[in-house]
Design a protein around this motif. Structure first.
Motif, mmCIF file in Angstrom:
data_model
loop_
_atom_site.group_PDB
_atom_site.id
_atom_site.type_symbol
_atom_site.label_atom_id
_atom_site.label_comp_id
_atom_site.label_asym_id
_atom_site.label_seq_id
_atom_site.Cartn_x
_atom_site.Cartn_y
_atom_site.Cartn_z
ATOM 1 N N SER A 174 -15.177 4.380 27.717
ATOM 2 C CA SER A 174 -14.598 3.382 28.461
ATOM 3 C C SER A 174 -14.734 3.890 29.832
ATOM 4 O O SER A 174 -14.767 3.139 31.178
ATOM 5 N N LEU A 310 -11.798 -1.579 33.216
ATOM 6 C CA LEU A 310 -11.023 -2.094 32.316
ATOM 7 C C LEU A 310 -9.949 -0.793 32.023
ATOM 8 O O LEU A 310 -10.411 0.224 31.673
ATOM 9 N N ASP A 312 -6.966 -0.776 30.192
ATOM 10 C CA ASP A 312 -5.749 -0.902 29.129
ATOM 11 C C ASP A 312 -5.842 0.534 28.202
ATOM 12 O O ASP A 312 -4.863 0.592 27.823
ATOM 13 N N TYR A 313 -6.917 1.065 28.121
ATOM 14 C CA TYR A 313 -6.927 2.292 27.300
ATOM 15 C C TYR A 313 -6.171 3.348 28.021
ATOM 16 O O TYR A 313 -5.734 4.161 27.186
ATOM 17 N N ARG A 315 -3.255 2.635 29.343
ATOM 18 C CA ARG A 315 -2.016 2.386 29.355
ATOM 19 C C ARG A 315 -1.672 2.417 28.140
ATOM 20 O O ARG A 315 -0.305 2.230 27.795
ATOM 21 N N ARG A 316 -2.275 2.858 26.976
ATOM 22 C CA ARG A 316 -2.052 2.879 25.589
ATOM 23 C C ARG A 316 -2.390 4.246 25.216
ATOM 24 O O ARG A 316 -3.219 4.366 24.334
ATOM 25 N N LYS A 357 3.020 -0.485 40.275
ATOM 26 C CA LYS A 357 1.965 -0.598 39.089
ATOM 27 C C LYS A 357 0.902 0.628 38.917
ATOM 28 O O LYS A 357 0.836 1.259 37.939
ATOM 29 N N LEU A 361 0.624 3.867 36.446
ATOM 30 C CA LEU A 361 -0.527 3.911 35.617
ATOM 31 C C LEU A 361 -0.927 5.668 35.869
ATOM 32 O O LEU A 361 -1.318 6.198 34.955
#
Length: 418
Positions: A174, A310, A312-313, A315-316, A357, A361
């Motif tokens: 990613s 991208l 999202d990875y 954030r999780r 935000k 992150l």
């Protein structure tokens, strides 16, 4: 006196065995080249893996780590006579591997250490390539060899197989995807022949993405005569570089002659190159664009963050996205370096929503590396090595300087002036 020496030697060995019995064997073979540690540390690991071999002499993983310990001791020892003894020990180990685990990648890897004949080395490499790939390391070893030998079609075949296997770090994939996705069409990315460049090829050849992007190593960029194969593949006559006094003649060729945008990955380790070009490099996020003219790069970085990358990875982090050995959480710190200027832009421009935000992150990236526990065997090994290095440093012993940069990254997030 001789009896006393033998008794003392017996007690030393007994002590090592007792220590090994209480030591969890670590997958030290994943280090690559031996890290600066005491010989006694490697000795303890060697004995710990020796115990595993007594349980099963056909345990390939145990042989791999046992042989690596022998190799590390041989490389670390400075006394010439002792060094010779340790080299013999490694040779004996390789002979035993031939008996118990013949025709395996582990045996052939160490067998290569004993061979200086180029034809014999090539035969061994071909034998390795013919064996089934069962872990990420196998894919990396094979794709690295094909890269060095310029076997592009074989690289494509392996990269496709690698992606289908799922044996890679999704986090690193990613990250490399985000590096490439923000580049202009038909651009050039300067990287290094290390993990990142092989993940770039995984994206290109395994997934069929970014086929228009040319990836070049920093050495080929700085010294075209060493990258003869690359430039001949481009149809470029090396004579055009013969009188060049520029530090990166390849970069200027692509920019001026072919009108192709040139970018530098943050995985470029040629610091002298980056230092020399610093007035022409502009951060657009995870990459630095080489430009002869100033431009509003913060606008491009903002677009990459808000619309292109991208993320999202990141954030999780509680989801296991990293089954491979290449996963390294500190690589994500590059996001902090890359987006610290954008964070301060949001703060000064009054865009509170985007500021909060992005800060959350970046803080999440840093906190995850600060508090997370080692999950993979690779992470556990690195954690143990780092702990040992800290112990050595506290004792005043010579060790590669250890720098905990998390406080520096926290200052970047907080906007504290250096």
């Amino acid at each position: 006196m001789r009896r006393f020496i033998y008794l003392l030697y017996f007690l030393i060995i007994l002590g090592q065995v007792a220590t090994a019995q209480n030591t969890k064997p670590l997958e030290i073979s994943l280090m690559g080249y031996p890290i600066s540690l005491e010989i006694s540390w490697y000795q303890t690991q060697k004995e710990a893996w020796k115990i595993e071999l007594k349980k099963d002499k056909r345990n390939e993983k145990a042989w791999d780590n046992y042989a690596y310990a022998c190799f590390a001791i041989w490389q670390t020892e400075e006394d010439s006579s002792k060094k010779q003894e340790f080299r013999k020990e490694l040779s004996t180990c390789i002979k035993k591997m031939k008996k118990f685990i013949p025709d395996t990648r582990t045996y052939y890897r160490y067998f290569l250490l004993q061979n200086t004949d180029s034809q014999q080395q090539e035969r061994i490499h071909q034998q390795i390539l013919s064996l089934k790939r069962t872990c990420e390391r196998d894919f990396l070893d094979d794709i690295r060899y094909c890269y060095e030998m310029h076997q592009i079609e074989k690289m494509k075949e392996i990269a496709y197989e690698w992606y289908k296997s799922g044996l890679f770090s999704s986090d690193l994939l990613s990250y490399c995807y985000n590096e490439l996705v923000g580049l202009e069409r038909n651009s050039v990315l300067v990287s290094e022949p290390t993990l990142s460049i092989f993940y770039h090829h995984l994206l290109q050849y395994g997934l069929g993405l970014f086929a228009d992007i040319e990836i070049i190593s920093s050495v080929d960029l700085m010294k075209p005569e060493q990258g003869k194969w690359f430039w001949e593949k481009q149809g470029v006559d090396l004579k055009i570089f013969s009188d060049s006094k520029k530090i990166a003649p390849g970069a200027e060729y692509f920019l001026e002659k072919e009108k192709r945008p040139v970018y530098f990955s943050q995985f470029v380790f040629q610091k002298d190159l980056l230092e020399a070009l610093k007035n022409k490099l502009y951060s657009e996020g995870l990459v630095l664009k080489y430009s002869l003219k100033p431009y509003n790069n913060i606008a491009v970085a903002r677009k990459n963050y808000e619309q292109v990358y991208l993320l999202d990875y990141l954030r999780r982090p509680w989801v296991c996205y990293h089954p491979g050995i290449t996963y390294n959480m500190t690589a994500n710190w590059n996001y902090i370096i890359s987006f610290a200027p954008l964070l301060q832009f949001y703060r000064t421009s009054g865009d509170k929503n985007q500021y909060v935000k992005l800060k959350n992150l970046l803080q999440g990236i840093l906190d995850h590396t600060r508090f997370s526990k080692a999950a993979t065997e690779y992470e556990k090994m690195i954690e143990a090595v780092m702990a040992r290095q800290l112990e050595m440093k506290e004792k005043g012993e010579s060790v590669i300087k250890i720098v905990d940069r998390r406080d520096e990254f926290q200052k970047l997030i907080d906007g504290v002036e250096p």
